[in-house]
Design an enzyme around this catalytic site. Structure first.
Site, PDB file in Angstrom:
ATOM      1  N   ALA A 195       0.813  -1.212   0.000  1.00  0.00           N
ATOM      2  CA  ALA A 195       0.000   0.000   0.000  1.00  0.00           C
ATOM      3  C   ALA A 195       0.854   1.272   0.000  1.00  0.00           C
ATOM      4  O   ALA A 195       2.081   1.214  -0.001  1.00  0.00           O
ATOM      5  CB  ALA A 195      -0.908   0.001   1.224  1.00  0.00           C
ATOM      6  N   ASP A 197      -2.427  -5.609  -1.317  1.00  0.00           N
ATOM      7  CA  ASP A 197      -2.193  -7.047  -1.172  1.00  0.00           C
ATOM      8  C   ASP A 197      -2.995  -7.658  -0.031  1.00  0.00           C
ATOM      9  O   ASP A 197      -3.469  -8.792  -0.134  1.00  0.00           O
ATOM     10  CB  ASP A 197      -0.696  -7.363  -1.049  1.00  0.00           C
ATOM     11  CG  ASP A 197       0.021  -6.541   0.008  1.00  0.00           C
ATOM     12  OD1 ASP A 197      -0.627  -5.838   0.810  1.00  0.00           O
ATOM     13  OD2 ASP A 197       1.272  -6.593   0.030  1.00  0.00           O
ATOM     14  N   THR A 198      -3.193  -6.903   1.057  1.00  0.00           N
ATOM     15  CA  THR A 198      -3.987  -7.450   2.163  1.00  0.00           C
ATOM     16  C   THR A 198      -5.453  -7.578   1.772  1.00  0.00           C
ATOM     17  O   THR A 198      -6.139  -8.521   2.191  1.00  0.00           O
ATOM     18  CB  THR A 198      -3.855  -6.591   3.424  1.00  0.00           C
ATOM     19  OG1 THR A 198      -2.476  -6.390   3.718  1.00  0.00           O
ATOM     20  CG2 THR A 198      -4.518  -7.261   4.619  1.00  0.00           C
ATOM     21  N   GLY A 235       1.312 -16.774   4.604  1.00  0.00           N
ATOM     22  CA  GLY A 235       2.412 -17.688   4.908  1.00  0.00           C
ATOM     23  C   GLY A 235       2.431 -18.184   6.333  1.00  0.00           C
ATOM     24  O   GLY A 235       2.831 -19.326   6.597  1.00  0.00           O
TER      25      GLY A 235
END
Length: 470
Positions: A80, A238-239, A404
């Site tokens: 971000a 991405d989150t 992960g």
């Protein structure tokens, strides 16, 4: 023949190209290309090399042609807050700074002279982090005002890369919310706030939702990579993509996007911009279909990763978990969100010093250090659960650990025990999967987010952990 989709998932330390397709109702992934990433230090600045990153994006696309697996569409997600400014000739103005650059020091005070911190939170719902774009742009205004004067377009990094692919400039909603400049009510740029801050509103494009088609590849790129495909917006934060991949159970549940950082929260239909939320350091980032990711940033696995590096990576994470479990009776705990653990010269010594200062037993062995870290992290998760349930006035039955960190079985069980909740662990490749989900829904291979999440649950061997005492 299978329809392939390409997820380009670029993190702050590495990037990868993952092809996905559906096979008998389940999602199949194939990593086809990987490259290193990192901020470059130049003249005391921390910068992103966007030319190199775009070259890596194109190199990975060429691999699709080599494999004979041409994607129907592709999409790019990144971290971000970072951005570019384009001039009238669509060239990047100035440097492309990384979020860890120190130019934002003191810029929070400059912003709060215009709008107080509590009023800003009530208006945007985004937690204060000194690297948020709102402070980065204030640094431009104070230090390089000529750049804002020349700017014609503001683009977040994934939007910029997709512009380079297609020649079309489109701004995606989820990543834009991380700027602290978007209204959680209107779900568009807060033009009144922009005017207050002196940021030119005309450079900010209307925000579009994941699933929006950007365009086809430019002709010269088609020739270079050997094919054409659609470029589609995913949840480019991405989150936000990772949370899309949460395989929801009956009540929606809480989630932990687990990696270097742990992002722990819920999906909410409306932003929760209360003073209690601000004091608790919760944020309301935008999500797919205008869901809000009401979450808290927690230190995550950074601490154990650092300890492992200090041991010259002599042990795997699985071995460190085994050592921690052997020393599970070791009683000391630390506050994992303490600034002392952000970037210490030696994490092992930082943990020892925190225990010593608080009058607790000081861990000596690797197993004891690992036990302190894992137990403390689970304890923090338990505290955050209580805060979430209080702030939302709702009880949750489950926690979904994605990313992960979902592979850390020992920590998953500790989390179930510390929270009293059923834990569902997986998928590990959540961000890339969420990226692919948005494309497959756009192409109507998956009907809805609900169906896509069920597909994730059925595809990736989600593991379940029950608290040992309920």
């Amino acid at each position: 023949m299978a329809a392939y989709y390409l997820a380009v998932d670029i993190g702050a330390s590495s990037g990868r190209h993952i092809l996905g397709h559906l096979e008998n109702g389940t999602m199949v992934l194939e990593e086809i290309y990987r490259f290193e990433n990192g901020m470059d230090r130049q003249g005391g600045k921390l910068l992103w090399d966007t030319k190199r990153l775009f070259a890596e994006i194109v190199n990975g696309m060429k691999r699709c042609r080599e494999l004979g697996k041409i994607p129907v569409s592709m999409s790019i997600d990144t971290w971000a807050v970072d951005y570019v400014l384009l001039d009238a000739e669509e060239k990047v103005l100035g440097d492309t700074y990384g979020y860890r650059d120190s130019r934002t020091a003191g810029m929070d005070s400059e912003v709060y002279r215009i709008i107080p911190e509590d009023a800003l939170y009530a208006r945007t719902g985004i937690q204060k982090q000194i690297f948020n774009t709102i402070y980065q742009l204030m640094a431009v205004k104070k230090q390089e005002p000529q750049l804002l004067e020349k700017a014609k377009t503001f683009l977040m990094l994934p939007d910029y890369f997709q512009f380079l692919l297609t020649g079309k400039k489109v701004s995606e909603y989820t990543n834009a919310t991380s700027t602290q400049l978007v209204s959680p009510v209107h779900k568009q740029w807060d033009e009144e706030l922009l005017a207050m801050l002196g940021y030119p509103k005309e450079i900010f494009l209307p925000l579009q939702m994941p699933g929006t088609e950007v365009g086809s590849l430019k002709k010269e790129l088609q020739k270079e990579v050997g094919f054409d495909c659609k470029v589609v917006l995913c949840a480019s934060h991405d989150t936000a993509s990772a949370v899309m991949a949460m395989p929801v159970a009956t009540d929606g549940g809480m989630y932990i996007s687990s990696g270097t950082w742990s992002l722990m929260g819920i999906e909410a239909p409306e932003a929760i911009c209360t003073e209690e939320s601000r004091q608790g350091n919760f944020t309301n980032e935008g999500g797919y279909e205008y869901r809000f990711r009401y979450l808290k940033n927690i230190m995550g696995l950074w601490m154990i990763q650092s300890v492992r590096h200090e041991l010259q990576d002599a042990y795997s994470f699985a071995e460190l978990c085994e050592m921690a479990e052997s020393d599970r009776a070791f009683p000391s705990r630390v506050d994992v969100n303490d600034d002392a653990f952000l970037a210490p010269e030696n994490m092992t010594q930082a943990v020892q010093e925190a225990c010593r200062t608080s009058g607790q037993r000081v861990p000596q062995t690797t197993g004891e250090i690992a036990a302190v870290i894992y137990q403390s992290l689970a304890q923090c998760y338990g505290k955050t659960v209580r805060e979430l349930e209080k702030n939302t006035a709702k009880a949750y039955e489950s926690i979904h650990i994605i990313g992960g960190g979902s592979n850390a079985a020992y920590l998953n069980q500790l989390t179930a025990d510390a929270t009293g909740k059923t834990v569902y662990a997986g998928p590990g490749e959540a961000t890339a999967i969420g990226n692919l989900m948005a494309q497959m829904i756009c192409q109507k291979e998956l009907e809805s987010l609900a169906q896509a999440r069920k597909c994730v649950f059925d595809s990736f061997g989600i593991k379940r952990y029950e608290p040992t005492t309920k």
